[in-house]
Write an enzyme that holds these catalytic residues in place. Structure first.
Site, PDB file in Angstrom:
ATOM      1  N   GLY A  16       0.913  -1.109   0.066  1.00  0.00           N
ATOM      2  CA  GLY A  16       0.015   0.025   0.089  1.00  0.00           C
ATOM      3  C   GLY A  16       0.528   1.426   0.079  1.00  0.00           C
ATOM      4  CG  ASN A  34      -3.353   1.310   8.475  1.00  0.00           C
ATOM      5  OD1 ASN A  34      -3.429   0.666   7.334  1.00  0.00           O
ATOM      6  ND2 ASN A  34      -3.231   1.157   9.595  1.00  0.00           N
ATOM      7  CB  SER A 130       2.384  -9.195 -10.015  1.00  0.00           C
ATOM      8  OG  SER A 130       3.429 -10.168  -9.852  1.00  0.00           O
ATOM      9  N   GLY A 131       4.548  -7.897  -8.292  1.00  0.00           N
ATOM     10  CA  GLY A 131       5.923  -7.193  -8.349  1.00  0.00           C
ATOM     11  C   GLY A 131       6.419  -6.905  -7.102  1.00  0.00           C
ATOM     12  CE  LYS A 185      -0.574 -10.993  -8.514  1.00  0.00           C
ATOM     13  NZ  LYS A 185      -0.167 -11.702  -7.226  1.00  0.00           N
ATOM     14  CG  HIS A 188       1.598 -13.589 -12.099  1.00  0.00           C
ATOM     15  ND1 HIS A 188       1.874 -13.527 -10.692  1.00  0.00           N
ATOM     16  CD2 HIS A 188       2.735 -13.048 -12.762  1.00  0.00           C
ATOM     17  CE1 HIS A 188       3.034 -13.023 -10.531  1.00  0.00           C
ATOM     18  NE2 HIS A 188       3.491 -12.719 -11.651  1.00  0.00           N
ATOM     19  CG  ASN A 189       0.382 -15.094  -7.337  1.00  0.00           C
ATOM     20  OD1 ASN A 189       0.540 -14.394  -8.232  1.00  0.00           O
ATOM     21  ND2 ASN A 189       0.208 -15.098  -6.150  1.00  0.00           N
ATOM     22  CD  GLU A 192       4.934 -15.769  -7.463  1.00  0.00           C
ATOM     23  OE1 GLU A 192       4.855 -14.477  -8.036  1.00  0.00           O
ATOM     24  OE2 GLU A 192       5.012 -15.884  -6.239  1.00  0.00           O
ATOM     25  CE1 TYR A 193       2.263 -19.795  -4.833  1.00  0.00           C
ATOM     26  CE2 TYR A 193       2.329 -21.965  -4.165  1.00  0.00           C
ATOM     27  CZ  TYR A 193       2.096 -20.823  -4.045  1.00  0.00           C
ATOM     28  OH  TYR A 193       1.651 -20.439  -2.586  1.00  0.00           O
ATOM     29  CG  HIS A 453     -19.457 -46.422 -14.266  1.00  0.00           C
ATOM     30  ND1 HIS A 453     -20.195 -45.477 -13.573  1.00  0.00           N
ATOM     31  CD2 HIS A 453     -18.620 -46.940 -13.640  1.00  0.00           C
ATOM     32  CE1 HIS A 453     -20.098 -45.769 -12.333  1.00  0.00           C
ATOM     33  NE2 HIS A 453     -18.981 -46.700 -12.078  1.00  0.00           N
TER      34      HIS A 453
HETATM   35  C1  6PG Z   1       3.475 -10.959  -6.787  1.00  0.00           C
HETATM   36  C2  6PG Z   1       3.298 -12.333  -5.763  1.00  0.00           C
HETATM   37  C3  6PG Z   1       2.757 -11.935  -4.674  1.00  0.00           C
HETATM   38  C4  6PG Z   1       2.727 -13.303  -3.410  1.00  0.00           C
HETATM   39  C5  6PG Z   1       3.772 -13.671  -2.750  1.00  0.00           C
HETATM   40  C6  6PG Z   1       3.946 -14.871  -1.725  1.00  0.00           C
HETATM   41  O1  6PG Z   1       2.907 -11.407  -7.834  1.00  0.00           O
HETATM   42  O2  6PG Z   1       3.818 -10.112  -6.501  1.00  0.00           O
HETATM   43  O3  6PG Z   1       2.859 -13.382  -6.522  1.00  0.00           O
HETATM   44  O4  6PG Z   1       1.368 -11.665  -4.936  1.00  0.00           O
HETATM   45  O5  6PG Z   1       1.921 -13.056  -2.677  1.00  0.00           O
HETATM   46  O6  6PG Z   1       4.943 -14.056  -3.898  1.00  0.00           O
HETATM   47  O7  6PG Z   1       3.260 -15.826  -2.376  1.00  0.00           O
HETATM   48  P1  6PG Z   1       3.505 -17.250  -1.586  1.00  0.00           P
HETATM   49  O8  6PG Z   1       3.420 -16.892   0.049  1.00  0.00           O
HETATM   50  O9  6PG Z   1       2.204 -18.145  -1.708  1.00  0.00           O
HETATM   51  O10 6PG Z   1       4.627 -17.829  -1.982  1.00  0.00           O
END
Ligand code: 6PG
Length: 484
Positions: A16, A34, A130-131, A185, A188-189, A192-193, A453
């Site tokens: 944020g 906040n 993301s980022g 998104k 994307h994650n 990312e995994y 079946h």
């Molecule tokens: C992003 C990341 C972010 C994510 C962290 C932690 O795009 O900036 O994907 O959104 O929350 O990478 O993810 P994990 O704790 O599940 O590894």
């Protein structure tokens, strides 16, 4: 006083705060709020000192400062907090105003919230951002979806603060209605995994199979980052491997080997199961984190089943080259699967997802940003409705070029007992998807044998179902035919 602020942002945690400062850099006046209001003063007097950022101590004060239609962005923990803020905001905002959720919310929640907020006459956006910390501050990838009418009002801000690629092209565009932005998104994650697991397997093979030191592997990742694997995750892996602890030894060796996860990878897999799409690599990446978390069990099992000699024989340089190719081929499979999932979701939820546009949004700013996504973008530019990335001429050639090394690496890892779940599931998927005939004929026979079946026949049209009385003792009634 005439309201002068362009947007309000609620939630002053790391993402944020950095988004606010980024918006400020681009000339927007932001109101910061906040729930714990001492954080507002803290932020305004420190990180935001000397900027145009205005602190608010209540939602009413915040809203009074905003130009119409009011834009309020939530950067709070996904889940209950989002619903609570929406409820409070509905009490102070007016029809036509826009609520934006920039957290990692579950797409189904975003579908529900979009409908709910629209039913009150307001507009809603659920957006992936993301980022990480650096991206939020300097230019994230932003994936907005929700109420289409809201897009023109947030577009100038989002596209200004997002990462840019090529000739100033923003890594942010409208994704689609309802939960489309958060779905993209989430995918994307998941990817990312997968990318992280693939780099970890390459590291494991070099470490245990080739006995390489972190410094040596640093050099390898440095070189990889100049070729087709050029990406943010390879870049940070390169830097991590060079990092020393206070005593001068590699820090990576001191880190406990149990992975955490916040759930977006798991959600991707759950959705893939609902959709019937085999994103096997992402699934293995999630399960690999689960296996890593079973540290105590692993320590006990290692005492009983320790592999004797995991060392590979042969030319080390050649092996490193083989591992690079296995990684590249597996990565192509992972993105092929990810795009299959988004395609199925688009169909299921009625989203008009732009495949090339998504590749462009992921090309810069986000965690999976890479040169590779530029090649994916080109593939979709040539054929926007490409069913399967593997069939694009560029990727077809790339996979064929890597196949020998990929098989060699997986086979040797299996022989030596080094786990490569992502590399090997990618190869298994490849071998499955290119098989004209799989053994599912036998499986259908088994289902029909024990549960009536039914099955389809190769010598009859699709859609005609048959039942055989396999034992001579079954009845004449078949069970109904449906596929979940
Ligand atoms: C992003 C990341 C972010 C994510 C962290 C932690 O795009 O900036 O994907 O959104 O929350 O990478 O993810 P994990 O704790 O599940 O590894």
């Amino acid at each position: 006083m005439e309201p002068k602020a362009d947007i309000a942002l609620i939630g002053l945690a790391v993402m944020g705060q950095n988004l606010i400062l980024n918006m400020n850099d681009h000339g927007f006046t932001v109101v910061a709020y906040n729930r714990t209001t001492s954080k507002v003063d803290d932020f305004v007097n420190n990180e935001a000192k000397g900027t145009k950022v205005i602190g608010a101590h209540s939602l009413a004060e915040m809203v009074a400062l905003l130009k119409r239609p009011r834009r309020v962005m939530l950067m709070v923990k996904a889940g209950k907090a989002v619903d609570e803020f929406i409820e409070q905001l509905l009490g102070v905002l007016e029809p036509g105003d826009i609520i934006i959720d920039g957290g990692n919310s579950l797409f189904e929640d975003t579908i529900r919230r979009t409908k709910y907020v629209e039913s009150k006459g307001l507009l809603y956006i659920g957006t992936g951002v993301s980022g990480g910390e650096e991206g939020a501050r300097r230019g994230p990838s932003i994936m907005p979806g929700g109420s289409p009418a809201a897009w023109e009002h947030v577009k100038p801000i989002f596209q200004a603060i997002s990462a840019k690629v090529g000739e100033n092209v923003p890594c942010c565009d409208w994704v689609g209605e309802g939960g489309a932005g958060h779905y993209v998104k989430m995918t994307h994650n998941g990817i990312e995994y997968g990318d992280m697991q693939l780099t970890c397997e390459a590291y494991h093979l070099m470490k245990d199979g080739l006995g390489m030191t972190p410094d040596e592997m640093h050099e390898v990742f440095k070189e990889w980052n100049t070729g087709e694997l050029d990406s943010y995750l390879v870049e940070i892996t390169r830097d991590i491997l060079a990092k020393k602890d206070d005593d001068g030894t590699p820090l990576v060796d001191k880190i406990l080997d149990t992975a955490g996860q916040k759930g977006t990878g798991k959600w991707t897999v759950i959705s893939s199961q609902d959709m019937g799409i085999p994103i096997t690599l992402i699934a293995e990446a999630v399960y690999s984190r689960c296996v890593s978390a079973m540290k105590d069990q692993r320590v006990q099992a290692a005492k009983v089943f320790k592999p004797k000699n995991p060392k590979f024989s042969g030319d080390r340089k050649q092996w490193v080259n083989d591992i690079r190719q296995a990684l590249y081929a597996s990565k192509i499979i992972s993105y092929t699967q990810g795009y299959m999932l988004m395609r199925a979701a688009a169909k299921q939820y009625g989203w008009n997802l732009n495949n090339g546009g998504i590749a462009l949004m992921w090309r810069g700013g986000c965690i999976i940003r890479s040169a590779f996504l530029g090649d994916i973008k080109k593939a979709f530019d040539k054929k926007p409705n490409l069913d399967n990335l593997l069939l694009d001429p560029f990727f077809k050639k790339a996979i064929k070029g890597c196949a020998r090394s990929w098989r060699k690496v997986v086979a040797t890892a299996v022989k030596k007992g080094i786990p490569v779940p992502a590399f090997s599931t990618a190869l298994a998927f490849f071998d499955g998807i290119r098989s004209e005939r799989l053994p599912a004929n036998l499986l259908q026979a088994q289902r029909d044998y024990f549960g009536a079946h039914t099955y389809e026949r190769v010598d009859k049209p699709r859609g005609e179902f048959f039942h055989t009385n396999w034992t001579g003792t079954g009845g004449r009634v078949a069970s109904s035919t449906y596929t979940v």
